[in-house]
Scaffold this active site. Structure first.
Site, PDB file in Angstrom:
ATOM      1  N   ILE A  15       0.821  -1.215   0.000  1.00  0.00           N
ATOM      2  CA  ILE A  15       0.000   0.000   0.000  1.00  0.00           C
ATOM      3  C   ILE A  15       0.857   1.267   0.000  1.00  0.00           C
ATOM      4  O   ILE A  15       0.410   2.322  -0.454  1.00  0.00           O
ATOM      5  CB  ILE A  15      -0.984  -0.022   1.193  1.00  0.00           C
ATOM      6  CG1 ILE A  15      -2.166   0.911   0.932  1.00  0.00           C
ATOM      7  CG2 ILE A  15      -0.282   0.304   2.508  1.00  0.00           C
ATOM      8  CD1 ILE A  15      -3.330   0.710   1.888  1.00  0.00           C
ATOM      9  N   ASN A  28      -2.165   1.779  15.676  1.00  0.00           N
ATOM     10  CA  ASN A  28      -2.608   1.436  17.031  1.00  0.00           C
ATOM     11  C   ASN A  28      -2.971   2.742  17.752  1.00  0.00           C
ATOM     12  O   ASN A  28      -2.759   3.829  17.221  1.00  0.00           O
ATOM     13  CB  ASN A  28      -1.546   0.624  17.779  1.00  0.00           C
ATOM     14  CG  ASN A  28      -0.242   1.370  17.907  1.00  0.00           C
ATOM     15  OD1 ASN A  28      -0.216   2.516  18.377  1.00  0.00           O
ATOM     16  ND2 ASN A  28       0.844   0.762  17.477  1.00  0.00           N
ATOM     17  N   ASP A  38       1.624  -0.479   9.436  1.00  0.00           N
ATOM     18  CA  ASP A  38       1.940   0.770  10.146  1.00  0.00           C
ATOM     19  C   ASP A  38       3.440   1.078  10.029  1.00  0.00           C
ATOM     20  O   ASP A  38       3.844   2.199   9.653  1.00  0.00           O
ATOM     21  CB  ASP A  38       1.521   0.589  11.610  1.00  0.00           C
ATOM     22  CG  ASP A  38       1.456   1.880  12.403  1.00  0.00           C
ATOM     23  OD1 ASP A  38       1.639   2.955  11.821  1.00  0.00           O
ATOM     24  OD2 ASP A  38       1.212   1.783  13.620  1.00  0.00           O
ATOM     25  N   VAL A 124      -1.636  -8.673  12.915  1.00  0.00           N
ATOM     26  CA  VAL A 124      -1.298  -8.876  14.327  1.00  0.00           C
ATOM     27  C   VAL A 124      -2.557  -8.858  15.207  1.00  0.00           C
ATOM     28  O   VAL A 124      -2.601  -9.529  16.243  1.00  0.00           O
ATOM     29  CB  VAL A 124      -0.301  -7.776  14.771  1.00  0.00           C
ATOM     30  CG1 VAL A 124      -0.058  -7.812  16.275  1.00  0.00           C
ATOM     31  CG2 VAL A 124       1.014  -7.952  14.037  1.00  0.00           C
TER      32      VAL A 124
END
Ligand code: ADP
Length: 168
Positions: A15, A28, A38, A124
């Site tokens: 991405i 997060n 992330d 995750v």
């Protein structure tokens, strides 16, 4: 006039390489970076992204905050916080749907028309892939938005196959 729902595309890839108005980050609650998508987005955007995120005061699960894309090809990053899967009876489905709605609202707030999403919470955070895919597609199809194009960017073939099956 009511907006029509966005055109949907499913692609296999990274991405961070998307040349689009906004990419969505599965962040997060700290918004200070992490692993998975992330970490990849922070590495590709450069240190200015983390510096900017430090000013935002985090983000609650199910909500979204938008930043510039800095060194990314995308102009904006929409940071949303998916739920951690805890068995399904902790409101995970509603929180995941809220991530997609909040991200589209964030895109609308900056005028982003083309948006790329990763498979939020399915790494995750262990959200079951088939159920997460259903929520992603149905929420994007039913949320009023001025976004005209949504790309679901899948990092592996199993994820891509789920989206293709869901979209028929
Ligand atoms: P979460 O904590 O929300 O589960 P992860 O980053 O662990 O977030 O995983 C979410 C999804 O993003 C997974 O399908 C993972 O394979 C995928 N992913 C990881 N890196 C990238 C990337 N560079 N581009 C697109 N998707 C990615």
């Amino acid at each position: 006039m009511a907006p029509t729902s966005p055109r949907l595309h499913v692609v296999l890839g990274d991405i961070t390489l998307e040349r689009t108005d906004a990419i969505v980050n599965a962040a997060n609650e700290t918004l200070l970076g992490g692993g998975g998508v992330d970490g990849a987005i922070h590495r590709a955007a450069g240190p200015e992204l983390l510096a900017h995120c430090r000013t935002l005061g985090g983000c609650p699960t199910g909500q979204a905050k938008v930043t510039p894309g800095f060194s990314l090809a995308a102009r904006w990053v929409i940071h949303t916080v998916g739920p951690i899967w805890q068995g399904g009876d902790r409101g995970e489905a509603e929180l995941l749907a809220s991530c997609y709605r909040s991200s589209l609202a964030a895109a609308d707030s900056v005028g982003a028309r083309r948006v790329a999403f990763p498979a939020i919470s399915t790494g995750v955070y262990r959200y079951p892939l088939a159920a997460a895919t259903d929520i992603a597609v149905s929420t994007v199809c039913t949320t009023p938005t001025s976004v005209t194009e949504v790309r679901f960017v899948c990092f592996d073939e199993a994820t891509r196959a789920q989206y293709v099956a869901r979209l028929g």
